[in-house]
Design a protein around this motif. Structure first.
Motif, PDB file in Angstrom:
ATOM      1  N   UNK A  68     -15.759 -51.024  13.421  1.00 27.66           N
ATOM      2  CA  UNK A  68     -16.287 -51.788  14.558  1.00 27.66           C
ATOM      3  C   UNK A  68     -17.632 -51.277  15.051  1.00 27.66           C
ATOM      4  N   UNK A  69     -18.322 -50.539  14.211  1.00 28.29           N
ATOM      5  CA  UNK A  69     -19.631 -50.002  14.590  1.00 28.29           C
ATOM      6  C   UNK A  69     -20.744 -50.834  13.967  1.00 28.29           C
ATOM      7  N   UNK A  70     -21.932 -50.653  14.514  1.00 25.43           N
ATOM      8  CA  UNK A  70     -23.093 -51.346  13.969  1.00 25.43           C
ATOM      9  C   UNK A  70     -23.327 -50.937  12.518  1.00 25.43           C
ATOM     10  N   UNK A  71     -23.217 -49.641  12.240  1.00 22.25           N
ATOM     11  CA  UNK A  71     -23.383 -49.119  10.873  1.00 22.25           C
ATOM     12  C   UNK A  71     -22.001 -48.921  10.263  1.00 22.25           C
ATOM     13  N   UNK A  72     -21.475 -49.969   9.624  1.00 19.16           N
ATOM     14  CA  UNK A  72     -20.181 -49.874   8.954  1.00 19.16           C
ATOM     15  C   UNK A  72     -20.367 -49.159   7.618  1.00 19.16           C
ATOM     16  N   UNK A  73     -19.361 -48.387   7.234  1.00 17.74           N
ATOM     17  CA  UNK A  73     -19.359 -47.764   5.912  1.00 17.74           C
ATOM     18  C   UNK A  73     -18.440 -48.605   5.038  1.00 17.74           C
ATOM     19  N   UNK A  74     -18.989 -49.171   3.981  1.00 19.06           N
ATOM     20  CA  UNK A  74     -18.204 -50.001   3.074  1.00 19.06           C
ATOM     21  C   UNK A  74     -17.472 -49.147   2.055  1.00 19.06           C
ATOM     22  N   UNK A  75     -16.619 -49.797   1.279  1.00 16.51           N
ATOM     23  CA  UNK A  75     -15.815 -49.103   0.273  1.00 16.51           C
ATOM     24  C   UNK A  75     -16.663 -48.267  -0.675  1.00 16.51           C
ATOM     25  N   UNK A  76     -17.820 -48.802  -1.060  1.00 15.83           N
ATOM     26  CA  UNK A  76     -18.664 -48.067  -2.016  1.00 15.83           C
ATOM     27  C   UNK A  76     -19.640 -47.117  -1.320  1.00 15.83           C
ATOM     28  N   UNK A  77     -19.537 -46.998   0.008  1.00 21.67           N
ATOM     29  CA  UNK A  77     -20.441 -46.146   0.770  1.00 21.67           C
ATOM     30  C   UNK A  77     -19.890 -44.770   1.087  1.00 21.67           C
ATOM     31  N   UNK A  78     -18.701 -44.473   0.601  1.00 15.79           N
ATOM     32  CA  UNK A  78     -18.114 -43.158   0.856  1.00 15.79           C
ATOM     33  C   UNK A  78     -17.474 -42.624  -0.427  1.00 15.79           C
ATOM     34  N   UNK A  79     -17.755 -41.370  -0.687  1.00 16.32           N
ATOM     35  CA  UNK A  79     -17.140 -40.665  -1.812  1.00 16.32           C
ATOM     36  C   UNK A  79     -16.551 -39.371  -1.280  1.00 16.32           C
ATOM     37  N   UNK A  80     -15.337 -39.054  -1.709  1.00 17.02           N
ATOM     38  CA  UNK A  80     -14.680 -37.827  -1.281  1.00 17.02           C
ATOM     39  C   UNK A  80     -14.157 -37.104  -2.507  1.00 17.02           C
ATOM     40  N   UNK A  81     -14.509 -35.838  -2.624  1.00 20.04           N
ATOM     41  CA  UNK A  81     -13.943 -34.984  -3.655  1.00 20.04           C
ATOM     42  C   UNK A  81     -13.069 -33.960  -2.946  1.00 20.04           C
ATOM     43  N   UNK A  82     -11.788 -33.962  -3.277  1.00 22.96           N
ATOM     44  CA  UNK A  82     -10.852 -33.003  -2.692  1.00 22.96           C
ATOM     45  C   UNK A  82     -10.589 -31.904  -3.706  1.00 22.96           C
ATOM     46  N   UNK A  83     -10.757 -30.673  -3.270  1.00 16.95           N
ATOM     47  CA  UNK A  83     -10.428 -29.517  -4.096  1.00 16.95           C
ATOM     48  C   UNK A  83      -9.195 -28.873  -3.477  1.00 16.95           C
ATOM     49  N   UNK A  84      -8.115 -28.832  -4.242  1.00 14.11           N
ATOM     50  CA  UNK A  84      -6.864 -28.247  -3.766  1.00 14.11           C
ATOM     51  C   UNK A  84      -6.540 -27.052  -4.636  1.00 14.11           C
ATOM     52  N   UNK A  85      -6.264 -25.941  -4.003  1.00 15.25           N
ATOM     53  CA  UNK A  85      -5.883 -24.733  -4.713  1.00 15.25           C
ATOM     54  C   UNK A  85      -4.560 -24.207  -4.206  1.00 15.25           C
ATOM     55  N   UNK A  86      -4.007 -23.278  -4.942  1.00 14.66           N
ATOM     56  CA  UNK A  86      -2.771 -22.622  -4.532  1.00 14.66           C
ATOM     57  C   UNK A  86      -3.016 -21.126  -4.612  1.00 14.66           C
ATOM     58  N   UNK A  87      -2.589 -20.425  -3.568  1.00 14.94           N
ATOM     59  CA  UNK A  87      -2.771 -18.980  -3.554  1.00 14.94           C
ATOM     60  C   UNK A  87      -1.548 -18.328  -2.922  1.00 14.94           C
ATOM     61  N   UNK A  88      -1.321 -17.064  -3.225  1.00 15.69           N
ATOM     62  CA  UNK A  88      -0.214 -16.370  -2.559  1.00 15.69           C
ATOM     63  C   UNK A  88      -0.556 -16.157  -1.089  1.00 15.69           C
ATOM     64  N   UNK A  89       0.467 -16.200  -0.227  1.00 13.34           N
ATOM     65  CA  UNK A  89       0.213 -15.904   1.180  1.00 13.34           C
ATOM     66  C   UNK A  89       0.780 -14.534   1.527  1.00 13.34           C
ATOM     67  N   UNK A  90       0.570 -14.116   2.757  1.00 16.67           N
ATOM     68  CA  UNK A  90       0.966 -12.771   3.178  1.00 16.67           C
ATOM     69  C   UNK A  90       2.478 -12.557   3.120  1.00 16.67           C
ATOM     70  N   UNK A  91       3.253 -13.627   3.216  1.00 17.05           N
ATOM     71  CA  UNK A  91       4.711 -13.516   3.211  1.00 17.05           C
ATOM     72  C   UNK A  91       5.334 -13.500   1.832  1.00 17.05           C
ATOM     73  N   UNK A  92       4.502 -13.459   0.783  1.00 20.11           N
ATOM     74  CA  UNK A  92       5.032 -13.457  -0.576  1.00 20.11           C
ATOM     75  C   UNK A  92       5.357 -14.840  -1.116  1.00 20.11           C
ATOM     76  N   UNK A  93       5.031 -15.871  -0.366  1.00 16.01           N
ATOM     77  CA  UNK A  93       5.224 -17.254  -0.824  1.00 16.01           C
ATOM     78  C   UNK A  93       3.871 -17.792  -1.289  1.00 16.01           C
TER      79      UNK A  93
END
Length: 142
Positions: A68-93
Motif C-alpha cells: 500500500x505504499x507509493x513505492x511498491x516492491x514487485x515479485x521480481x524486485x526482491x531477492x533473498x538468499x538465506x544461509x542456514x547453518x548448524x552448530x553445537x551449542x553450549x548445552x551439548x545440543x
C-alpha cells in the motif's frame, strides 16, 4: 483464537537419511546427510528446506509491507538468499544459524533497510525464530 490462514502436513520417514512427503504430494523428496556431517550429500536436507522456506517467506513479507505504499516492491524486485547453518551449542545440543541477504530494486539504501526491518517484524519465519535464533540481516539495493 484465530483460525489458521493455511495449514499443511509433511510426513518424514527415516530422519535425515529418509524422505519427506507433503499430504498433497507436491513435495516428495529424499533426504541425505550433507558430506560435512558424514553423509553422501546426494539429496536435500532439512537445513536447505528451512533456508528455502525462510527466503521465500521473507521475500513475500517485503512485498506485503510495501503493497500500500507509493513505492511498491514487485515479485521480481526482491531477492533473498538465506544461509542456514548448524552448530553445537553450549548445552551439548545443536543450534541453527541464519543469515538473510536481501536485495531490493527501485529504492535507496535507507528505504531498503527500513523495509527489511519492517518485513522482519511480520514474516512468520522471523517471528518463529525470534528469541531462539539470531538472524543476521544484510540489505543492498539494485
Amino acid at each position: 483464537m484465530m483460525s489458521a490462514l493455511y495449514t499443511t502436513k509433511v510426513h518424514a520417514v527415516g530422519g535425515r537419511a529418509g524422505s519427506v512427503r507433503s499430504e498433497d504430494g507436491l513435495l516428495d523428496l529424499p533426504l541425505a546427510l550433507p558430506p560435512s556431517l558424514g553423509g553422501k550429500g546426494d539429496a536435500t536436507n532439512p537445513e536447505q528446506l528451512f533456508a528455502a522456506g525462510y527466503a521465500a517467506c521473507f521475500g513475500n513479507a517485503v512485498i506485503h509491507i510495501t503493497r500500500n505504499r507509493e513505492k511498491k516492491i514487485g515479485d521480481d524486485g526482491v531477492e533473498v538468499t538465506a544461509t542456514v547453518g548448524m552448530e553445537p551449542n553450549a548445552g551439548g545440543a545443536f543450534a541453527l544459524t541464519v543469515a538473510l541477504d536481501v536485495t531490493i530494486a527501485g529504492v535507496d539504501q535507507e528505504a531498503a533497510e527500513a523495509i527489511v526491518e519492517e518485513a522482519h517484524k511480520v514474516c512468520p519465519y522471523s517471528n518463529a525464530t525470534r528469541g531462539n535464533i539470531d538472524v543476521a540481516l544484510s540489505v543492498k539495493t539494485r
